[in-house]
Structures are given as C-alpha cells and as structure tokens.
Motif scaffolding. Structure first.
Motif, PDB file in Angstrom:
ATOM      1  N   UNK A  23     -13.483   9.592 -10.596  1.00 49.73           N
ATOM      2  CA  UNK A  23     -13.427   8.383  -9.773  1.00 49.73           C
ATOM      3  C   UNK A  23     -12.103   7.643  -9.991  1.00 49.73           C
ATOM      4  N   UNK A  24     -11.692   7.544 -11.248  1.00 44.58           N
ATOM      5  CA  UNK A  24     -10.445   6.869 -11.590  1.00 44.58           C
ATOM      6  C   UNK A  24      -9.252   7.599 -10.964  1.00 44.58           C
ATOM      7  N   UNK A  25      -9.220   8.920 -11.109  1.00 48.27           N
ATOM      8  CA  UNK A  25      -8.121   9.697 -10.529  1.00 48.27           C
ATOM      9  C   UNK A  25      -8.093   9.555  -9.021  1.00 48.27           C
ATOM     10  N   UNK A  26      -9.269   9.575  -8.400  1.00 47.24           N
ATOM     11  CA  UNK A  26      -9.337   9.416  -6.945  1.00 47.24           C
ATOM     12  C   UNK A  26      -8.723   8.091  -6.514  1.00 47.24           C
ATOM     13  N   UNK A  27      -9.009   7.036  -7.255  1.00 47.99           N
ATOM     14  CA  UNK A  27      -8.494   5.708  -6.895  1.00 47.99           C
ATOM     15  C   UNK A  27      -6.989   5.613  -7.132  1.00 47.99           C
ATOM     16  N   UNK A  28      -6.511   6.177  -8.238  1.00 53.58           N
ATOM     17  CA  UNK A  28      -5.074   6.145  -8.521  1.00 53.58           C
ATOM     18  C   UNK A  28      -4.293   6.823  -7.404  1.00 53.58           C
ATOM     19  N   UNK A  29      -4.708   8.040  -7.054  1.00 53.45           N
ATOM     20  CA  UNK A  29      -3.995   8.795  -6.021  1.00 53.45           C
ATOM     21  C   UNK A  29      -4.108   8.102  -4.672  1.00 53.45           C
ATOM     22  N   UNK A  30      -5.295   7.575  -4.374  1.00 55.11           N
ATOM     23  CA  UNK A  30      -5.506   6.893  -3.099  1.00 55.11           C
ATOM     24  C   UNK A  30      -4.599   5.680  -2.967  1.00 55.11           C
ATOM     25  N   UNK A  31      -4.516   4.874  -4.024  1.00 57.35           N
ATOM     26  CA  UNK A  31      -3.705   3.661  -3.953  1.00 57.35           C
ATOM     27  C   UNK A  31      -2.215   3.968  -3.856  1.00 57.35           C
ATOM     28  N   UNK A  32      -1.779   5.049  -4.486  1.00 56.18           N
ATOM     29  CA  UNK A  32      -0.379   5.446  -4.331  1.00 56.18           C
ATOM     30  C   UNK A  32      -0.092   5.811  -2.879  1.00 56.18           C
ATOM     31  N   UNK A  33      -1.010   6.584  -2.280  1.00 57.57           N
ATOM     32  CA  UNK A  33      -0.833   6.952  -0.874  1.00 57.57           C
ATOM     33  C   UNK A  33      -0.854   5.745   0.037  1.00 57.57           C
ATOM     34  N   UNK A  34      -1.772   4.816  -0.220  1.00 57.95           N
ATOM     35  CA  UNK A  34      -1.854   3.609   0.600  1.00 57.95           C
ATOM     36  C   UNK A  34      -0.615   2.729   0.412  1.00 57.95           C
ATOM     37  N   UNK A  35      -0.013   2.791  -0.777  1.00 60.50           N
ATOM     38  CA  UNK A  35       1.222   2.052  -1.007  1.00 60.50           C
ATOM     39  C   UNK A  35       2.346   2.508  -0.099  1.00 60.50           C
ATOM     40  N   UNK A  36       2.371   3.808   0.209  1.00 59.74           N
ATOM     41  CA  UNK A  36       3.349   4.325   1.161  1.00 59.74           C
ATOM     42  C   UNK A  36       3.115   3.728   2.548  1.00 59.74           C
ATOM     43  N   UNK A  37       1.841   3.594   2.914  1.00 60.61           N
ATOM     44  CA  UNK A  37       1.513   3.063   4.241  1.00 60.61           C
ATOM     45  C   UNK A  37       1.893   1.590   4.363  1.00 60.61           C
ATOM     46  N   UNK A  38       1.785   0.848   3.259  1.00 59.25           N
ATOM     47  CA  UNK A  38       2.133  -0.569   3.279  1.00 59.25           C
ATOM     48  C   UNK A  38       3.555  -0.771   3.784  1.00 59.25           C
ATOM     49  N   UNK A  39       4.438   0.179   3.446  1.00 56.70           N
ATOM     50  CA  UNK A  39       5.827   0.096   3.887  1.00 56.70           C
ATOM     51  C   UNK A  39       6.026   0.799   5.227  1.00 56.70           C
ATOM     52  N   UNK A  40       5.439   1.985   5.370  1.00 58.07           N
ATOM     53  CA  UNK A  40       5.730   2.836   6.529  1.00 58.07           C
ATOM     54  C   UNK A  40       5.252   2.234   7.848  1.00 58.07           C
ATOM     55  N   UNK A  41       4.046   1.685   7.858  1.00 56.42           N
ATOM     56  CA  UNK A  41       3.494   1.185   9.126  1.00 56.42           C
ATOM     57  C   UNK A  41       4.320   0.029   9.694  1.00 56.42           C
ATOM     58  N   UNK A  42       4.591  -1.043   8.930  1.00 58.14           N
ATOM     59  CA  UNK A  42       5.403  -2.117   9.515  1.00 58.14           C
ATOM     60  C   UNK A  42       6.809  -1.662   9.880  1.00 58.14           C
ATOM     61  N   UNK A  43       7.394  -0.753   9.079  1.00 53.18           N
ATOM     62  CA  UNK A  43       8.739  -0.249   9.399  1.00 53.18           C
ATOM     63  C   UNK A  43       8.723   0.481  10.733  1.00 53.18           C
ATOM     64  N   UNK A  44       7.725   1.353  10.931  1.00 54.76           N
ATOM     65  CA  UNK A  44       7.686   2.110  12.183  1.00 54.76           C
ATOM     66  C   UNK A  44       7.374   1.214  13.376  1.00 54.76           C
ATOM     67  N   UNK A  45       6.440   0.283  13.194  1.00 56.77           N
ATOM     68  CA  UNK A  45       6.115  -0.615  14.304  1.00 56.77           C
ATOM     69  C   UNK A  45       7.350  -1.396  14.739  1.00 56.77           C
ATOM     70  N   UNK A  46       8.127  -1.841  13.779  1.00 57.59           N
ATOM     71  CA  UNK A  46       9.340  -2.590  14.137  1.00 57.59           C
ATOM     72  C   UNK A  46      10.379  -1.677  14.767  1.00 57.59           C
ATOM     73  N   UNK A  47      10.458  -0.436  14.297  1.00 57.29           N
ATOM     74  CA  UNK A  47      11.385   0.517  14.900  1.00 57.29           C
ATOM     75  C   UNK A  47      11.023   0.782  16.363  1.00 57.29           C
ATOM     76  N   UNK A  48       9.733   0.890  16.638  1.00 55.89           N
ATOM     77  CA  UNK A  48       9.268   1.221  17.987  1.00 55.89           C
ATOM     78  C   UNK A  48       9.374   0.029  18.929  1.00 55.89           C
TER      79      UNK A  48
END
Length: 417
Positions: A23-48
């Motif tokens: 469970x701990x490993x699942x959360x660690x990996x998930x939050x790292x992936x979601x951290x990428x989205x925190x940056x990627x989504x607003x960057x792409x929306x502004x680019x578009x």
C-alpha cells in the motif's frame, strides 16, 4: 527508549506488514506520477490556449469531480471489496493518463480531451483516495494507526516536493507528452501493487440506498462527538491552507522578491511538513489526542503570524515551515483519532466526509484569505489571517468539550459514542 527513538517516525507498519508495504509503495509511486501532472496539465493548457482562465477552469473541473466522487467512493468502499474498488479506480486513471499522452503527441492537441480526462481523473482520484483511507486500519494494528498515518503523510509531503520538480525537468527535456507517459506508467505500477493486497471486503452488509448511505455517514459523524469534533477541527485546519493565495502579492509588495524566491515560499511549508512527519514517533502514544490537535493547530496558525510579522525573507520562510510542521502533525493525530473511533462498516463513508472537508476547507480558506487581503494591507494580511486561525482554534477548543476531554486510555467513551 531514548528521546531520539521517541521522536523519529515509527516505521513498524512497513517493517512488519507486507500488505502495508504494498500500500505504501503504491501511494509513493502514485504521488510521484501525479506530481508530474501537477506541472504538465497547466503547462499544456496554457500552450494550447494561451489563457490562464482555461488553466483555472481545468483545475476547477478536477476539484469539483474529485469532491463529488469522494462520496461515491465512500459508498462503494462500504459495499464492495475495497481492494477491487481502488484497483479499478487507479486502472481507469492510468488509461486516462495514457489518453493525455496520445493527445499531447498529436500535431494539434485537443483541449476538450484535457477537460474530459480531468473529469475522469477527479472521479477516479476521489474514489480511490476515499477507499484507500478506509483500507489502512485493516492492514495495521490499532496502536500503529498514528504511525501509518505519519508514513502516508510523509509520502504526500515528499511527493509535493519531488514530483513537480521532476515533472518540470522531464517536460523541459521531452515535452508534456513524456510527463503523461510517466504518469500512466506510475499508475500502472500503483494498480499492480494494489492487486497484491488481500481481499478487503467491509465487515457489515449495507442495505441502504447509496443516497441513504451518504446521509447515514454524515449522521454518524454528527452523532459521534469524537469523530464529528475531529472532522470540524480538520475543516478549520484546512481553512488555513489559503495562505498560498497571499504569497504572490506578499512576495512582491512586502518582501520585494521575484519568482525564484516565490517558489521557495511555496516549498517552505512542505519542508516543515516533512520535518513534522519524520519526528512523529511520539504521536503513537498520545493520550489526550484532542488537546494535542488544538495545540498543533495553534502552532500552525502562529507560524503564519510569524511569517508575516517582520517582512524579512528568512523569517517568512521559517514561519511558513512552522505552519507546515504544525499542520502535518495535527493531520497525523486527527487521522489516527478518526480511524480509532470509526467502526469498520462506516470507514468508507467517514473517509468520504474526511476527503470532502479537506477539499471544501481548502476552497473556503482560499476565499477567506482573499477576503482578508481585501480589507487589510498586504503587509498585515498573513498576520491577520493567522490571528483569525488562532481565535477560531481557541473557540473550537472551548466548544468541542468531548474532544478536548478525550482520554485514549479510557475506553468507556466508545460505548457512549
């Protein structure tokens, strides 16, 4: 036991529990992936679009979908195997992230796809987060719930620090599509880890309709003076998260610093939160947990007062770190208290109320911070905001007598709840 051993984070749930490790490993990996989205989504929306309004709108859509889905997650977690609920939700999110990656690599990425995936991600995230909170008490002993909460809080704090930073590097090197690919891969790993858990069905059968289940969850929270009191305290604690709204103007008008230092100001509370998590070993033996919650909330509010008191950058950073320190430890103690005083057949719905008060409290806190800034000079805004938090905390401590008097060594309150 030495003082160091009492303070350092208790890792026994990881050392002794194979299922909790997954469970701990699942959360660690998930939050790292979601951290990428925190940056990627607003960057792409502004680019578009070139529009900050669309950036805000996508964030709002995600927040609304997450808020609504927390209640669905609570109902599902109290009716079906919680392992299956989490795995299906995270698997759905992984597919959604893969769709974002495909869209990003198209010659002409479509904005509607980002909006649609934000809805899907919000629903999946709301359901999985709620079910995840309901699962944890089934995997660790009662006396290790605070330790488990601290470990989970540490993953969130580290994810908030590391994920977005790594996401920015990946986007700079390979574009937003690469960040989406990483997020999808991380979610696949998360889903696999969840499938390694044992079957985790709720202990009681629920015969109510879904709407009645949601209502009964709120009714339990209202009638149980301990759980209800902790949830009210949590809502107030989240009101203080609105400090982030004040930072850009505070940095410009009071500190006279640029964007690079603004990043440090936003990071400081996370640094304090990590320090709080790694020194949380003592929280597993708290007797007067309600009183401790109020003290830690006061420390969190006092940190904001200190941050805005002098107009000096170093003091502001230390104050914000103190805010994060108190807030993190308060969250750990509140989490353990709610888990210990909630029957298993209500854990999904109470987890939903917990998630809802976090989301709602943060939103109301942002509005409250903006209101403070509109009536006092920016040089006094953080101080006024922190003082308001201290006053409300004092009122809560006086009003919530059952929580203030809670003695974890006296189990007679369980019969009265």
């Amino acid at each position: 036991m030495t003082l160091f051993e009492k303070l350092i984070i208790d890792v026994d749930p990881l050392r002794t529990g194979r299922e909790f490790r997954y469970l701990f490993l699942a959360r660690v990996v998930s939050l790292l992936g979601l951290g990428f989205l925190v940056v990627a989504v607003p960057v792409q929306v502004y680019q578009v679009t070139g529009s900050t309004a669309h950036v805000a709108a996508v964030s709002t859509v995600l927040g609304i979908a997450t808020f609504a889905a927390t209640f669905a997650g609570g109902v599902l977690a109290d009716r079906f195997d919680r392992r299956t609920v989490i795995a299906l939700a995270r698997g759905t999110a992984g597919v959604a992230f893969a769709v974002l990656a495909v869209n990003a690599f198209l010659p002409d990425p479509q904005l509607w796809v980002i909006y649609a995936v934000s809805v899907a991600d919000g629903i999946a995230g709301g359901i999985s987060a709620t079910a995840l909170m309901a699962v944890t008490p089934s995997l660790v002993p009662r006396d290790k719930l605070a330790a488990a909460g601290a470990l989970m809080a540490l993953t969130a704090d580290l994810g908030a620090m590391i994920g977005p930073a790594l996401g920015g590097v990946v986007i700079a090197a390979g574009g937003v599509g690469s960040a989406y690919v990483f997020a999808a891969a991380a979610t696949a790993v998360t889903t696999f880890c969840i499938t390694r858990l044992p079957s985790l069905p709720p202990t009681g059968a629920v015969e109510e309709s879904p709407l009645e289940s949601v209502v009964s969850g709120f009714r339990f929270a209202v009638r149980n003076r301990i759980v209800g009191g902790v949830l009210v305290a949590g809502f107030v604690a989240m009101l203080l998260s609105g400090w982030a709204v004040l930072i850009p103007a505070f940095a410009d008008e009071v500190l006279g610093v640029g964007p690079s230092v603004v990043g440090l100001l936003y990071t400081a509370p996370a640094v304090g939160a990590v320090l709080g998590s790694v020194t949380s070993g003592w929280t597993g033996s708290v007797r007067w947990s309600g009183r401790v919650v109020f003290v830690l909330m006061a420390i969190s509010a006092a940190g904001l007062i200190g941050a805005g008191a002098t107009g000096m950058l170093v003091v502001a950073l230390l104050g914000l770190a103190a805010h994060g320190f108190g807030d993190s430890l308060s969250d750990i103690v509140r989490y353990a208290t709610v888990q210990m005083h909630t029957p298993d057949d209500y854990r999904g719905r109470i987890a939903a109320v917990w998630s809802a008060q976090v989301t709602a409290g943060a939103s109301v806190g942002a509005v409250a911070a903006a209101a403070v800034a509109s009536v006092v000079p920016m040089s006094a805004a953080l101080v006024a905001y922190g003082i308001a938090g201290l006053v409300v905390t004092a009122i809560l401590a006086a009003a919530l007598k059952s929580l203030r008097r809670l003695d974890e060594q006296d189990h007679t309150h369980l019969a009265r709840a």
